[in-house]
Design an enzyme around this catalytic site. Sequence first.
Site, PDB file in Angstrom:
ATOM      1  N   SER A  93      13.115 -13.031  41.359  1.00  0.00           N
ATOM      2  CA  SER A  93      14.815 -14.766  40.631  1.00  0.00           C
ATOM      3  C   SER A  93      15.053 -14.743  41.949  1.00  0.00           C
ATOM      4  O   SER A  93      14.961 -14.432  43.307  1.00  0.00           O
ATOM      5  CB  SER A  93      15.445 -13.218  39.749  1.00  0.00           C
ATOM      6  OG  SER A  93      16.380 -14.597  39.603  1.00  0.00           O
ATOM      7  N   TYR A 109      21.678  -6.890  38.136  1.00  0.00           N
ATOM      8  CA  TYR A 109      20.119  -7.616  37.391  1.00  0.00           C
ATOM      9  C   TYR A 109      19.874  -8.539  39.571  1.00  0.00           C
ATOM     10  O   TYR A 109      18.907  -8.333  39.653  1.00  0.00           O
ATOM     11  CB  TYR A 109      20.459  -9.253  36.670  1.00  0.00           C
ATOM     12  CG  TYR A 109      19.052  -9.698  36.744  1.00  0.00           C
ATOM     13  CD1 TYR A 109      17.998  -9.202  35.615  1.00  0.00           C
ATOM     14  CD2 TYR A 109      19.137 -11.721  37.285  1.00  0.00           C
ATOM     15  CE1 TYR A 109      16.897 -10.685  35.997  1.00  0.00           C
ATOM     16  CE2 TYR A 109      18.161 -12.010  37.362  1.00  0.00           C
ATOM     17  CZ  TYR A 109      17.297 -10.723  36.177  1.00  0.00           C
ATOM     18  OH  TYR A 109      16.005 -12.385  36.163  1.00  0.00           O
TER      19      TYR A 109
HETATM   20  P1  NDP Z   1      11.872 -12.090  28.081  1.00  0.00           P
HETATM   21  O1  NDP Z   1      12.771 -11.071  27.581  1.00  0.00           O
HETATM   22  O2  NDP Z   1      11.959 -12.937  27.267  1.00  0.00           O
HETATM   23  O3  NDP Z   1      10.874 -10.606  27.984  1.00  0.00           O
HETATM   24  C1  NDP Z   1      11.542  -9.633  28.763  1.00  0.00           C
HETATM   25  C2  NDP Z   1      10.056  -8.942  29.033  1.00  0.00           C
HETATM   26  O4  NDP Z   1      10.350  -7.122  29.345  1.00  0.00           O
HETATM   27  C3  NDP Z   1       9.600  -8.522  27.366  1.00  0.00           C
HETATM   28  O5  NDP Z   1       8.266  -8.450  27.237  1.00  0.00           O
HETATM   29  C4  NDP Z   1       9.631  -7.090  26.773  1.00  0.00           C
HETATM   30  O6  NDP Z   1       9.334  -6.426  26.206  1.00  0.00           O
HETATM   31  C5  NDP Z   1       9.640  -6.092  28.983  1.00  0.00           C
HETATM   32  N1  NDP Z   1      10.989  -5.736  28.351  1.00  0.00           N
HETATM   33  C6  NDP Z   1      12.209  -5.220  28.803  1.00  0.00           C
HETATM   34  N2  NDP Z   1      12.732  -4.453  28.421  1.00  0.00           N
HETATM   35  C7  NDP Z   1      11.591  -3.319  28.574  1.00  0.00           C
HETATM   36  C8  NDP Z   1      11.220  -1.613  28.398  1.00  0.00           C
HETATM   37  N3  NDP Z   1      12.783  -1.375  28.429  1.00  0.00           N
HETATM   38  N4  NDP Z   1       9.570  -0.998  28.962  1.00  0.00           N
HETATM   39  C9  NDP Z   1       9.279  -2.285  28.143  1.00  0.00           C
HETATM   40  N5  NDP Z   1       9.439  -3.899  28.693  1.00  0.00           N
HETATM   41  C10 NDP Z   1      10.503  -4.080  28.519  1.00  0.00           C
HETATM   42  O7  NDP Z   1      12.602 -11.878  29.328  1.00  0.00           O
HETATM   43  P2  NDP Z   1      10.919 -13.459  30.204  1.00  0.00           P
HETATM   44  O8  NDP Z   1       9.717 -13.656  29.891  1.00  0.00           O
HETATM   45  O9  NDP Z   1      12.260 -14.229  30.626  1.00  0.00           O
HETATM   46  O10 NDP Z   1      11.007 -12.878  31.903  1.00  0.00           O
HETATM   47  C11 NDP Z   1       9.944 -12.152  32.412  1.00  0.00           C
HETATM   48  C12 NDP Z   1      10.771 -11.484  34.199  1.00  0.00           C
HETATM   49  O11 NDP Z   1      10.278 -13.123  34.850  1.00  0.00           O
HETATM   50  C13 NDP Z   1      11.787 -10.626  33.737  1.00  0.00           C
HETATM   51  O12 NDP Z   1      11.302  -9.709  34.880  1.00  0.00           O
HETATM   52  C14 NDP Z   1      13.036 -11.587  34.922  1.00  0.00           C
HETATM   53  O13 NDP Z   1      14.039 -11.088  35.566  1.00  0.00           O
HETATM   54  C15 NDP Z   1      12.090 -12.790  35.175  1.00  0.00           C
HETATM   55  N6  NDP Z   1      12.540 -14.173  35.911  1.00  0.00           N
HETATM   56  C16 NDP Z   1      13.123 -14.708  34.418  1.00  0.00           C
HETATM   57  C17 NDP Z   1      13.361 -16.208  34.202  1.00  0.00           C
HETATM   58  C18 NDP Z   1      13.618 -16.870  33.607  1.00  0.00           C
HETATM   59  O14 NDP Z   1      14.469 -18.136  33.369  1.00  0.00           O
HETATM   60  N7  NDP Z   1      13.125 -16.631  32.103  1.00  0.00           N
HETATM   61  C19 NDP Z   1      13.984 -16.124  35.962  1.00  0.00           C
HETATM   62  C20 NDP Z   1      13.684 -15.326  37.227  1.00  0.00           C
HETATM   63  C21 NDP Z   1      12.972 -14.355  36.834  1.00  0.00           C
HETATM   64  P3  NDP Z   1      10.007  -6.165  25.018  1.00  0.00           P
HETATM   65  O15 NDP Z   1       9.160  -7.532  23.578  1.00  0.00           O
HETATM   66  O16 NDP Z   1       8.632  -5.045  23.867  1.00  0.00           O
HETATM   67  O17 NDP Z   1      10.822  -5.957  24.520  1.00  0.00           O
END
Ligand code: NDP
Length: 246
Positions: free
Chosen positions: A153, A166
Amino acid sequence: MFDYSARPDLLKGRIILVTGAGRGIGEAAAKAYAAHGATVLLLGKNEENLNRVYDEIEAAGWPQAAVIPLNLETALPHQFDELAAMIEREFGRLDGLLHNAGIVGPRTPIEQLSGDNFMRVMQVNVNAAFMLTSTLLPLLKLSEDASVIFTSSSVGRKGRAYWGAYAVSKFATEGLMQVVADELDGTSRVRANSVNPGATRTDMRAKAYPGENPSVNPLPETIMPVYLYLMGPDSRDVNGQAMDAQ
Ligand code: NDP
């Protein structure tokens, strides 16, 4: 946007594990990998989301996926060992690992951040990525050409107020990537790099920026070029790099 055009069969025959594959960026990556010929192992917490992605991959006629429900916040060491044993039994190797699952946690000053919340974020974003990398490296080393992608990020490259655990977790993610990449350098056919997706229209972005109009940010599907590039053979010689999707 990262400038790369993937050929349709880029990932043909590859076995790729994606964490957080049930929604957001992970869902888009899982589908992009499947659309380019990979067998995708869909790991996530919410089984319903994973099953929906599985069904959509099947309906599209892409290689049949596999669903791996696992809560990365509570998973115990033996569950990572069992996961590796299952992949070895079913597939014999692993060609790709995308560490995408993540949580934001409370956006409060460090002074007000509870230890429980700090550790929860570190558990999902860092400790789980370490456990998966460490237990799956032997299987990645059995591949002809394997890639590990960590998700960073902008706050993992420069700290910013109120991004608390985070931001710290994303610095640790970059650190883990660099250490792994340096260990692999010149000694194996596995490479490790990180991607900063940039602002992307997902649940996480909406939670972190509740006042923002979501439509100002690109959909996850549009940031896939760098994810495809790093997962496929065109990035064979790229190792230890921190890259940007946008
Ligand atoms: P979302 O919140 O939309 O999705 C998060 C994902 O992580 C979901 O698929 C969720 O699964 C999974 N997850 C969360 N907790 C757990 C857990 N305990 N065990 C297993 N799976 C888990 O996030 P994004 O798609 O936006 O983000 C994806 C990545 O990109 C992250 O690492 C985030 O930090 C990074 N990022 C995103 C940005 C953005 O603007 N969106 C910017 C910078 C970085 P479930 O559906 O099963 O809960």
